[in-house]
Design a protein around this motif. Structure first.
Motif, mmCIF file in Angstrom:
data_model
loop_
_atom_site.group_PDB
_atom_site.id
_atom_site.type_symbol
_atom_site.label_atom_id
_atom_site.label_comp_id
_atom_site.label_asym_id
_atom_site.label_seq_id
_atom_site.Cartn_x
_atom_site.Cartn_y
_atom_site.Cartn_z
ATOM 1 N N VAL A 4 0.888 -1.159 0.000
ATOM 2 C CA VAL A 4 0.000 0.000 0.000
ATOM 3 C C VAL A 4 0.929 1.213 0.000
ATOM 4 O O VAL A 4 1.638 1.449 0.977
ATOM 5 C CB VAL A 4 -0.935 -0.006 1.230
ATOM 6 N N VAL A 5 0.920 1.959 -1.102
ATOM 7 C CA VAL A 5 1.973 2.947 -1.331
ATOM 8 C C VAL A 5 1.419 4.353 -1.509
ATOM 9 O O VAL A 5 0.528 4.587 -2.332
ATOM 10 C CB VAL A 5 2.807 2.557 -2.573
ATOM 11 N N ASP A 6 1.993 5.265 -0.741
ATOM 12 C CA ASP A 6 1.708 6.687 -0.863
ATOM 13 C C ASP A 6 2.336 7.183 -2.162
ATOM 14 O O ASP A 6 3.552 7.222 -2.298
ATOM 15 C CB ASP A 6 2.322 7.408 0.342
ATOM 16 N N ALA A 7 1.507 7.532 -3.125
ATOM 17 C CA ALA A 7 1.983 8.034 -4.424
ATOM 18 C C ALA A 7 1.690 9.525 -4.559
ATOM 19 O O ALA A 7 1.611 10.058 -5.660
ATOM 20 C CB ALA A 7 1.322 7.258 -5.554
ATOM 21 N N SER A 8 1.535 10.212 -3.424
ATOM 22 C CA SER A 8 1.228 11.642 -3.440
ATOM 23 C C SER A 8 2.412 12.442 -3.940
ATOM 24 O O SER A 8 3.476 11.902 -4.231
ATOM 25 C CB SER A 8 0.803 12.105 -2.047
ATOM 26 N N LEU A 40 -0.728 -4.516 -5.236
ATOM 27 C CA LEU A 40 -0.315 -3.146 -4.958
ATOM 28 C C LEU A 40 -1.514 -2.206 -4.998
ATOM 29 O O LEU A 40 -2.254 -2.162 -5.985
ATOM 30 C CB LEU A 40 0.718 -2.700 -5.996
ATOM 31 N N VAL A 41 -1.697 -1.467 -3.911
ATOM 32 C CA VAL A 41 -2.676 -0.382 -3.833
ATOM 33 C C VAL A 41 -1.885 0.909 -3.739
ATOM 34 O O VAL A 41 -0.944 1.004 -2.943
ATOM 35 C CB VAL A 41 -3.590 -0.530 -2.593
ATOM 36 N N THR A 42 -2.225 1.889 -4.564
ATOM 37 C CA THR A 42 -1.602 3.204 -4.448
ATOM 38 C C THR A 42 -2.678 4.210 -4.059
ATOM 39 O O THR A 42 -3.856 4.026 -4.366
ATOM 40 C CB THR A 42 -0.927 3.658 -5.761
ATOM 41 N N PHE A 43 -2.248 5.259 -3.388
ATOM 42 C CA PHE A 43 -3.187 6.327 -3.053
ATOM 43 C C PHE A 43 -2.533 7.661 -3.340
ATOM 44 O O PHE A 43 -1.367 7.888 -3.052
ATOM 45 C CB PHE A 43 -3.708 6.218 -1.611
ATOM 46 N N ARG A 44 -3.328 8.528 -3.972
ATOM 47 C CA ARG A 44 -2.854 9.861 -4.350
ATOM 48 C C ARG A 44 -4.068 10.699 -4.720
ATOM 49 O O ARG A 44 -5.158 10.166 -4.924
ATOM 50 C CB ARG A 44 -1.888 9.780 -5.526
ATOM 51 N N ALA A 45 -3.865 12.002 -4.801
ATOM 52 C CA ALA A 45 -4.932 12.944 -5.162
ATOM 53 C C ALA A 45 -6.070 12.816 -4.153
ATOM 54 O O ALA A 45 -5.906 13.164 -3.005
ATOM 55 C CB ALA A 45 -5.379 12.754 -6.592
ATOM 56 N N ARG A 97 -5.287 -18.118 3.197
ATOM 57 C CA ARG A 97 -4.205 -17.145 2.962
ATOM 58 C C ARG A 97 -4.045 -16.251 4.181
ATOM 59 O O ARG A 97 -5.025 -15.836 4.803
ATOM 60 C CB ARG A 97 -4.516 -16.286 1.745
ATOM 61 N N ARG A 98 -2.797 -15.941 4.493
ATOM 62 C CA ARG A 98 -2.488 -15.046 5.617
ATOM 63 C C ARG A 98 -1.959 -13.742 5.046
ATOM 64 O O ARG A 98 -0.852 -13.703 4.515
ATOM 65 C CB ARG A 98 -1.462 -15.706 6.521
ATOM 66 N N PRO A 99 -2.724 -12.678 5.180
ATOM 67 C CA PRO A 99 -2.325 -11.413 4.554
ATOM 68 C C PRO A 99 -1.219 -10.678 5.305
ATOM 69 O O PRO A 99 -1.132 -10.738 6.531
ATOM 70 C CB PRO A 99 -3.610 -10.594 4.557
ATOM 71 N N LEU A 100 -0.406 -10.002 4.520
ATOM 72 C CA LEU A 100 0.619 -9.108 5.041
ATOM 73 C C LEU A 100 0.509 -7.817 4.256
ATOM 74 O O LEU A 100 0.502 -7.834 3.018
ATOM 75 C CB LEU A 100 2.018 -9.704 4.853
ATOM 76 N N VAL A 101 0.395 -6.698 4.957
ATOM 77 C CA VAL A 101 0.372 -5.379 4.320
ATOM 78 C C VAL A 101 1.716 -4.715 4.574
ATOM 79 O O VAL A 101 2.194 -4.686 5.709
ATOM 80 C CB VAL A 101 -0.779 -4.504 4.870
ATOM 81 N N VAL A 102 2.296 -4.193 3.505
ATOM 82 C CA VAL A 102 3.507 -3.386 3.610
ATOM 83 C C VAL A 102 3.099 -1.985 3.169
ATOM 84 O O VAL A 102 2.838 -1.751 1.986
ATOM 85 C CB VAL A 102 4.648 -3.942 2.729
ATOM 86 N N LEU A 103 2.995 -1.084 4.125
ATOM 87 C CA LEU A 103 2.538 0.287 3.890
ATOM 88 C C LEU A 103 3.735 1.216 3.806
ATOM 89 O O LEU A 103 4.521 1.302 4.758
ATOM 90 C CB LEU A 103 1.607 0.729 5.022
ATOM 91 N N LEU A 104 3.883 1.905 2.679
ATOM 92 C CA LEU A 104 4.969 2.867 2.502
ATOM 93 C C LEU A 104 4.388 4.270 2.532
ATOM 94 O O LEU A 104 3.632 4.657 1.637
ATOM 95 C CB LEU A 104 5.685 2.639 1.172
ATOM 96 N N THR A 105 4.741 5.036 3.569
ATOM 97 C CA THR A 105 4.195 6.374 3.745
ATOM 98 C C THR A 105 5.030 7.164 4.734
ATOM 99 O O THR A 105 5.782 6.580 5.518
ATOM 100 C CB THR A 105 2.738 6.310 4.251
ATOM 101 N N ASP A 106 4.883 8.479 4.690
ATOM 102 C CA ASP A 106 5.478 9.310 5.738
ATOM 103 C C ASP A 106 4.425 9.602 6.812
ATOM 104 O O ASP A 106 4.708 10.242 7.805
ATOM 105 C CB ASP A 106 6.054 10.609 5.170
ATOM 106 N N GLY A 107 3.206 9.128 6.597
ATOM 107 C CA GLY A 107 2.131 9.303 7.571
ATOM 108 C C GLY A 107 1.423 10.637 7.500
ATOM 109 O O GLY A 107 0.497 10.896 8.259
ATOM 110 N N ARG A 108 1.815 11.490 6.561
ATOM 111 C CA ARG A 108 1.221 12.835 6.458
ATOM 112 C C ARG A 108 -0.064 12.798 5.633
ATOM 113 O O ARG A 108 -0.084 13.170 4.469
ATOM 114 C CB ARG A 108 2.218 13.798 5.825
#
Length: 187
Positions: A4-8, A40-45, A97-108
């Motif tokens: 899950v990736v911050d694409a801002s 992969l999930v991205t979030f932006r805008a 299935r055992r899910p694992l989320v890898v979240l990439l963000t600065d938290g802002r």
């Protein structure tokens, strides 16, 4: 495993995407043998999107990852809620299935999950929902620059997960996290 990736529009967005692309492709090559899936999930805008549905196909991932866009505001809660929906659908397909989320963000977080909401509080609530669902979460702190707010750590705590830095993220390190998660859950 769902990234899950911050694409801002922050200056580090390209760095995050490069790190994620390499890690996803490396994990897919490894996952193919174990019948694992990587998405992969991205979030932006103002929204989040499923940029790569969970797959074990390296060619599909390469094609999708080459088209990732960056820029705009940060709907962090929306990204986490989208991840939760994707994982829920995957869980219905295969409850083992055992899910694992890898979240990439600065938290802002800058976009609330609902009108009038607090973006940071909404993000922490969404992270708490992942924890309540039993999803193991690793938060990769991408904060850079002189002004550091330290928002990724409370987010990791709300998710009941681990906190690592972007420098620590490689295909090998994420692969190690997956193996550790598997071992812990098998015990």
């Amino acid at each position: 495993m769902l990234f899950v990736v911050d694409a801002s529009g922050s200056m580090a967005a390209r760095t995050r995407m490069t790190a994620v692309s390499g890690a996803v492709l490396g994990l897919l090559r490894d996952a193919y043998q174990r019948r694992d899936k990587v998405g992969l999930v991205t979030f932006r805008a103002r929204s989040a999107e499923l940029a790569l549905p969970p797959t074990s196909s390296v060619p599909t991932a390469q094609q999708r990852l080459s088209r990732l866009r960056t820029g705009g505001r940060t709907p962090l809660a929306g990204g986490l809620l989208k991840a939760r929906a994707v994982l829920d659908a995957e869980r219905r397909r295969d409850p083992r299935r055992r899910p694992l989320v890898v979240l990439l963000t600065d938290g802002r977080a800058t976009v609330a999950a609902r009108d009038g909401g607090d973006p940071v509080a909404d993000s922490r609530r969404a992270a708490g929902l992942l924890a309540a669902d039993g999803v193991h979460t690793v938060v990769v702190d991408c904060e850079a620059g002189h002004v550091r707010l330290g928002l990724a750590a409370p987010l990791a705590a709300a998710a009941g997960g681990e906190l690592v830095t972007l420098d620590e993220l490689t295909a090998d390190s994420v692969g190690d996290l997956v193996r550790e998660t598997r071992s812990a859950r098998a015990a």
